[in-house]
Motif scaffolding. Structure first.
Motif, PDB file in Angstrom:
ATOM      1  N   ASP A  88       0.791  -1.220   0.000  1.00 54.68           N
ATOM      2  CA  ASP A  88       0.000   0.000   0.000  1.00 54.68           C
ATOM      3  C   ASP A  88       0.821   1.268   0.000  1.00 54.68           C
ATOM      4  N   VAL A  89       2.038   1.154   0.446  1.00 56.11           N
ATOM      5  CA  VAL A  89       2.903   2.332   0.427  1.00 56.11           C
ATOM      6  C   VAL A  89       4.107   1.955  -0.413  1.00 56.11           C
ATOM      7  N   HIS A  90       4.235   2.604  -1.543  1.00 53.31           N
ATOM      8  CA  HIS A  90       5.309   2.201  -2.436  1.00 53.31           C
ATOM      9  C   HIS A  90       6.653   2.783  -2.077  1.00 53.31           C
ATOM     10  N   GLY A  91       6.633   3.849  -1.326  1.00 58.70           N
ATOM     11  CA  GLY A  91       7.925   4.406  -0.961  1.00 58.70           C
ATOM     12  C   GLY A  91       7.735   5.730  -0.264  1.00 58.70           C
ATOM     13  N   GLN A  92       8.843   6.368   0.015  1.00 63.74           N
ATOM     14  CA  GLN A  92       8.747   7.692   0.615  1.00 63.74           C
ATOM     15  C   GLN A  92       9.514   8.675  -0.241  1.00 63.74           C
ATOM     16  N   ILE A  93       9.074   9.921  -0.181  1.00 64.22           N
ATOM     17  CA  ILE A  93       9.756  10.940  -0.957  1.00 64.22           C
ATOM     18  C   ILE A  93      10.193  12.061  -0.032  1.00 64.22           C
ATOM     19  N   LYS A  94      11.447  12.448  -0.210  1.00 65.81           N
ATOM     20  CA  LYS A  94      12.007  13.508   0.613  1.00 65.81           C
ATOM     21  C   LYS A  94      12.103  14.735  -0.272  1.00 65.81           C
ATOM     22  N   ILE A  95      11.537  15.832   0.178  1.00 72.44           N
ATOM     23  CA  ILE A  95      11.610  17.055  -0.615  1.00 72.44           C
ATOM     24  C   ILE A  95      12.557  18.004   0.088  1.00 72.44           C
ATOM     25  N   ILE A  96      13.641  18.327  -0.579  1.00 72.83           N
ATOM     26  CA  ILE A  96      14.659  19.172   0.057  1.00 72.83           C
ATOM     27  C   ILE A  96      14.740  20.489  -0.688  1.00 72.83           C
ATOM     28  N   LYS A  97      14.330  21.566  -0.010  1.00 74.23           N
ATOM     29  CA  LYS A  97      14.429  22.892  -0.637  1.00 74.23           C
ATOM     30  C   LYS A  97      15.739  23.506  -0.184  1.00 74.23           C
ATOM     31  N   ARG A  98      16.592  23.760  -1.138  1.00 79.99           N
ATOM     32  CA  ARG A  98      17.950  24.164  -0.757  1.00 79.99           C
ATOM     33  C   ARG A  98      18.031  25.665  -0.570  1.00 79.99           C
ATOM     34  N   LEU A  99      17.462  26.116   0.513  1.00 78.15           N
ATOM     35  CA  LEU A  99      17.483  27.545   0.773  1.00 78.15           C
ATOM     36  C   LEU A  99      18.887  28.010   1.107  1.00 78.15           C
ATOM     37  N   SER A 100      19.730  27.077   1.524  1.00 77.16           N
ATOM     38  CA  SER A 100      21.085  27.472   1.901  1.00 77.16           C
ATOM     39  C   SER A 100      21.876  27.983   0.706  1.00 77.16           C
ATOM     40  N   LEU A 101      21.377  27.650  -0.519  1.00 80.41           N
ATOM     41  CA  LEU A 101      22.078  28.150  -1.707  1.00 80.41           C
ATOM     42  C   LEU A 101      21.774  29.616  -1.946  1.00 80.41           C
ATOM     43  N   GLN A 102      20.577  30.000  -1.566  1.00 78.03           N
ATOM     44  CA  GLN A 102      20.168  31.357  -1.913  1.00 78.03           C
ATOM     45  C   GLN A 102      20.657  32.382  -0.908  1.00 78.03           C
ATOM     46  N   GLN A 103      20.631  31.959   0.350  1.00 81.72           N
ATOM     47  CA  GLN A 103      21.036  32.923   1.373  1.00 81.72           C
ATOM     48  C   GLN A 103      21.923  32.241   2.387  1.00 81.72           C
ATOM     49  N   ALA A 104      23.014  32.873   2.667  1.00 83.46           N
ATOM     50  CA  ALA A 104      23.924  32.279   3.649  1.00 83.46           C
ATOM     51  C   ALA A 104      23.236  32.225   5.003  1.00 83.46           C
ATOM     52  N   GLY A 105      23.439  31.168   5.718  1.00 82.93           N
ATOM     53  CA  GLY A 105      22.850  31.079   7.051  1.00 82.93           C
ATOM     54  C   GLY A 105      21.494  30.412   7.063  1.00 82.93           C
ATOM     55  N   GLU A 106      20.867  30.281   5.891  1.00 76.30           N
ATOM     56  CA  GLU A 106      19.564  29.618   5.848  1.00 76.30           C
ATOM     57  C   GLU A 106      19.755  28.109   5.865  1.00 76.30           C
ATOM     58  N   GLN A 107      18.820  27.435   6.509  1.00 71.60           N
ATOM     59  CA  GLN A 107      18.892  25.976   6.513  1.00 71.60           C
ATOM     60  C   GLN A 107      18.059  25.402   5.386  1.00 71.60           C
ATOM     61  N   ASP A 108      18.435  24.249   4.912  1.00 78.60           N
ATOM     62  CA  ASP A 108      17.592  23.573   3.928  1.00 78.60           C
ATOM     63  C   ASP A 108      16.331  23.076   4.610  1.00 78.60           C
ATOM     64  N   VAL A 109      15.233  23.127   3.900  1.00 78.59           N
ATOM     65  CA  VAL A 109      13.972  22.628   4.462  1.00 78.59           C
ATOM     66  C   VAL A 109      13.737  21.225   3.917  1.00 78.59           C
ATOM     67  N   VAL A 110      13.533  20.307   4.818  1.00 78.44           N
ATOM     68  CA  VAL A 110      13.317  18.922   4.389  1.00 78.44           C
ATOM     69  C   VAL A 110      11.921  18.477   4.780  1.00 78.44           C
ATOM     70  N   GLN A 111      11.175  17.972   3.802  1.00 77.91           N
ATOM     71  CA  GLN A 111       9.853  17.427   4.127  1.00 77.91           C
ATOM     72  C   GLN A 111       9.814  15.991   3.636  1.00 77.91           C
ATOM     73  N   ILE A 112       9.164  15.140   4.410  1.00 77.20           N
ATOM     74  CA  ILE A 112       9.101  13.733   4.010  1.00 77.20           C
ATOM     75  C   ILE A 112       7.644  13.305   3.899  1.00 77.20           C
ATOM     76  N   TYR A 113       7.304  12.731   2.777  1.00 77.75           N
ATOM     77  CA  TYR A 113       5.971  12.167   2.594  1.00 77.75           C
ATOM     78  C   TYR A 113       6.109  10.744   2.103  1.00 77.75           C
ATOM     79  N   GLN A 114       5.026  10.003   2.209  1.00 74.71           N
ATOM     80  CA  GLN A 114       5.035   8.673   1.617  1.00 74.71           C
ATOM     81  C   GLN A 114       4.082   8.690   0.438  1.00 74.71           C
ATOM     82  N   TYR A 115       4.267   7.737  -0.457  1.00 73.68           N
ATOM     83  CA  TYR A 115       3.417   7.776  -1.633  1.00 73.68           C
ATOM     84  C   TYR A 115       2.983   6.389  -2.062  1.00 73.68           C
TER      85      TYR A 115
END
Lengths: 342, 249
Positions: free
Chosen positions: B203-230
């Protein structure tokens, strides 16, 4: 493109290879057999005879019903993977059951073999002729094989190039022991082979040829000899179906009482995901095969009933650890005492 | 605009993401150059139809430029002599040069804006990059190709790039891991599809991690990581929070 990893002594993968070809003969498909090891004529003489009488079919049915009704279904399911290979939108088969049964104790009659058209490629005979292919930095044995396949496909009209031909047939290609030293490729002997890309380039071009024509192909490879695992990963990515056969001969599992009914394990590393977002992942991941007197069957691996006092926990864990579960949707199986998928 | 998205999969098949982005950008009216190395045109076409987009129609009206790698390779090896004005994009396979310059030129020409075009931003989609390594390109050549594409598509044309790669934790394919790691560092967004750590599940084929690389745009920003299953279905993929699969609720 069915990619089969050979078992250590090549006994069982050879059987699968012959089944594929025999099915082609019975279905009236054309065959193309390539080998560097045995002459294709000899391979064709050794194909198992099909079981065409109903009595045996019924016998099989009775036996299956008595033992475990799931088993016969499983073996047809596996055979179905092989049947479903033509890459173009093939018309659905009108058989009520998929595939045929074969009797490996008997050889296929020569008349049946001759009823279809077959082509052969025996590397050592082909080496004397001149290659016409453009330089490709590929192993010359592979290059010649590709050229030969391409020639047959276009000459015989499997790619739909001949509109005159009304009867469209399927070409079944069988390539034996690719990648072995006999093909002139040293990936099986050395850790740092001279040309790491020949096999993958070959597979890519072959894939293109298969996609463009009404053909299906099975390749057997002595994967246990290939030292460079990176090549195996790339190969898995380039094939539609990857099946590995692990026989118990000569390994410690031969004497393991849990495996006593079987001759080896079947590892399904990849299943085709064509024309659809998802693939048909079957429920069971643990498959084993056994060679009975007349039949080669692939069944769900089930533990025999735990009747004896001496069957220890350790061997059960061993079994769980060794069953590899690689499919499109799962990560590595959690190592633990629980048998999650049994 | 001007974003580089990396699609990554580990021990599972992330190609459903490729199909999604293809139909997404086509529906949005963007001009798409699709370098399809692994499968045939009909495969993508059939899946796109299930998702409600016709690839043939898009090709016809000039919105989609489709490079079918398999066919191109065959033409290169078995076809007639190439015309001087149209070098094959996959020239590197036949060994004349190990650079992917011809492939880059193909991309550049396909996405170059014409006067009569009314498409919104250009998009380059690649499925999948690992095939280039299998065909004999060196990792440096592949990275150079991506770099040139970024300069052209993301910076000059303000378009987007979406690339699919495969990776594996205990992979022995060092060249591939090198390319993947390097691309991860330069991506604006990473979509990472993985198999479940607990094993196979219907029923759950896997999980997907979405990583928004905010650290590239602004120094000091952390990347945002969200995890969902699909779970992947015939015409759709459903995403849900971890542990909240429909089978459980």
């Amino acid at each position: 493109l069915v990619f089969t990893e050979e078992d250590k002594y090549g006994l069982y993968s050879n059987l699968l290879f012959k089944y594929f070809l025999a099915e082609g003969v019975v279905c009236g498909h054309d065959l193309f057999v390539a080998s560097a090891k045995e002459h294709p004529d000899n391979i064709l003489k050794e194909l198992p005879a099909p079981l065409l009488d109903d009595t045996h079919g019924k016998e099989l049915g009775d036996e299956a019903a008595a033992v475990k009704s799931g088993d016969v279904q499983d073996s047809m399911k596996i055979a179905w993977r092989y049947q479903n290979l033509p890459k173009m939108e093939a018309s659905p088969t009108t058989y009520t059951k998929f595939g045929h049964y074969y009797d490996i104790s008997k050889k296929m009659s020569p008349e049946l073999c001759e009823s279809i058209k077959w082509h052969s490629f025996y590397l050592h005979e082909e080496l004397s002729s001149q290659p016409e292919m453009k330089t490709c930095k590929m192993n010359s044995g592979y290059a010649r094989l590709l050229q030969s396949i391409q020639r047959i496909i276009s000459q015989e009209g499997f790619d739909g190039s001949d509109p005159q031909k009304k009867q469209r047939n399927v070409l079944r290609i069988g390539i034996q022991s690719l990648g072995s030293i006999l093909w002139g490729d040293d990936i099986c002997c050395s850790d740092t082979p001279e040309d790491t890309h020949s096999l993958t380039k070959f597979l890519y071009v072959l894939r293109g040829l298969l996609r463009k024509s009404l053909s299906a192909c099975i390749i057997t490879v002595p994967a246990h000899l290939i030292q460079n695992k990176a090549i195996m990963e790339r190969v898995t990515n380039l094939s539609d179906v990857v099946v590995g056969l692990e026989s118990f001969i000569g390994s410690e599992r031969e004497t393991n009482p849990l495996y006593k009914d079987y001759h080896g394990l079947v590892h399904v590393h990849q299943i085709p995901r064509l024309n659809s977002l998802i693939c048909d992942v079957s429920d069971t991941k643990d498959l084993a095969f056994r060679l009975k007197r007349k039949l080669f069957t692939i069944e769900r691996l089930h533990l025999p009933p735990d009747l004896s006092d001496t069957v220890s926990r350790a061997s059960k864990q061993d079994l769980a650890g060794s069953a590899k579960l690689l499919s499109s949707g799962c990560g590595a199986m959690a190592i633990g005492k629980k048998h999650l998928d049994f | 605009q001007g974003k580089f998205t990396l699609l990554r999969d580990t021990r599972t098949d992330g190609s459903f993401l490729v199909h999604h982005f293809l139909s997404f950008y086509l529906r949005a009216g963007c001009k798409v150059c699709f370098v399809a190395l692994l499968q045939s045109f009909s495969h993508y076409s059939i899946v796109a139809q299930k998702l409600g987009v016709s690839l043939a129609a898009a090709k016809e009206r000039g919105q989609l430029v489709f490079l079918e790698g398999l066919k191109s390779c065959l033409d290169l090896l078995f076809g007639e002599e190439e015309q001087p004005g149209q070098p094959s994009p996959l020239q590197f396979v036949s060994g004349s040069s190990s650079e992917l310059r011809a492939l880059f030129d193909f991309v550049r020409v396909s996405l170059a804006p014409h006067g009569s075009d009314s498409w919104k931003g250009p998009v380059l989609l690649v499925d999948d990059l690992g095939v280039l390594l299998s065909l004999g390109a060196s990792p440096v050549a592949v990275l150079d190709f991506i770099h040139y594409c970024r300069v052209c598509v993301c910076c000059q044309l303000k378009g987007n790039i979406v690339v699919l790669v495969h990776s594996n934790e205990d992979s022995e394919d060092e060249e591939n891991e090198l390319v993947v790691n390097s691309l991860c560092h330069h991506s604006n967004l990473i979509l990472w599809a993985e198999g479940l750590a607990t094993g196979f599940c219907k029923d759950v084929h896997g999980q997907i991690k979405i990583i928004k690389r905010l650290s590239l745009q602004q120094a000091g920003e952390q990347d945002v990581v969200q995890i969902y299953q699909y779970k992947i279905q015939e015409r759709n993929v459903t995403f849900f929070a971890r542990g909240l699969s429909a089978a459980v609720l």
